[in-house]
Design a protein around this motif. Sequence first.
Motif, PDB file in Angstrom:
ATOM      1  N   GLU A  12      -5.493   1.592  -8.711  1.00  0.00           N
ATOM      2  CA  GLU A  12      -5.684   0.794  -7.527  1.00  0.00           C
ATOM      3  C   GLU A  12      -6.558   1.313  -6.496  1.00  0.00           C
ATOM      4  N   VAL A  13      -6.982   2.751  -6.606  1.00  0.00           N
ATOM      5  CA  VAL A  13      -8.079   3.245  -5.805  1.00  0.00           C
ATOM      6  C   VAL A  13      -9.580   3.192  -6.097  1.00  0.00           C
ATOM      7  N   ASP A  58      -8.689   0.207  -1.563  1.00  0.00           N
ATOM      8  CA  ASP A  58      -8.081  -0.505  -2.495  1.00  0.00           C
ATOM      9  C   ASP A  58      -8.852  -1.966  -2.401  1.00  0.00           C
ATOM     10  N   ARG A  73       0.868  -1.277   0.170  1.00  0.00           N
ATOM     11  CA  ARG A  73      -0.067  -0.199  -0.048  1.00  0.00           C
ATOM     12  C   ARG A  73       0.826   1.343  -0.074  1.00  0.00           C
ATOM     13  N   THR A  98       0.888   2.384  -3.325  1.00  0.00           N
ATOM     14  CA  THR A  98      -0.314   3.412  -3.851  1.00  0.00           C
ATOM     15  C   THR A  98      -0.331   4.806  -3.154  1.00  0.00           C
TER      16      THR A  98
END
Length: 124
Positions: free
Chosen positions: A78-79, A101, A24, A27
């Motif tokens: 990815e969000v 996500d 994460r 991201t």
Amino acid sequence: MTIERIDAAGATDLTPELRLVVGRRVTAERVMHRLQTLRGALWYAPDFGTSLVALLNAAVPPASIAAATQAECLKDEEVLDAEVVVTRVGTDLSVTITLTDADGPFVLRLAVSSVTVALLESPA
């Protein structure tokens, strides 16, 4: 199914040791990069970026900054969802973003001054 994400650290700049970040944190750094980049600054991606510093310096209301921040976060592949709370703290901004996500929600906290965006909290 979780996709393992690995990248070089560098939300604000590449480190001399080219630290790797995973999961994460990748991201979170991608989203932070979006929120530091002035739209149109990248010739190859003219729709990339929403500079929080520029919005703060232009005296844009916090609700409008939150809406622009949410829209920019949702551009990341990815969000899945983004909830944004923007609060004025003197002349600066406190920005709390709850990103979701495939693995669920996580929090990204930023401090925005007239010259920089600082990462206060993100996933490890």
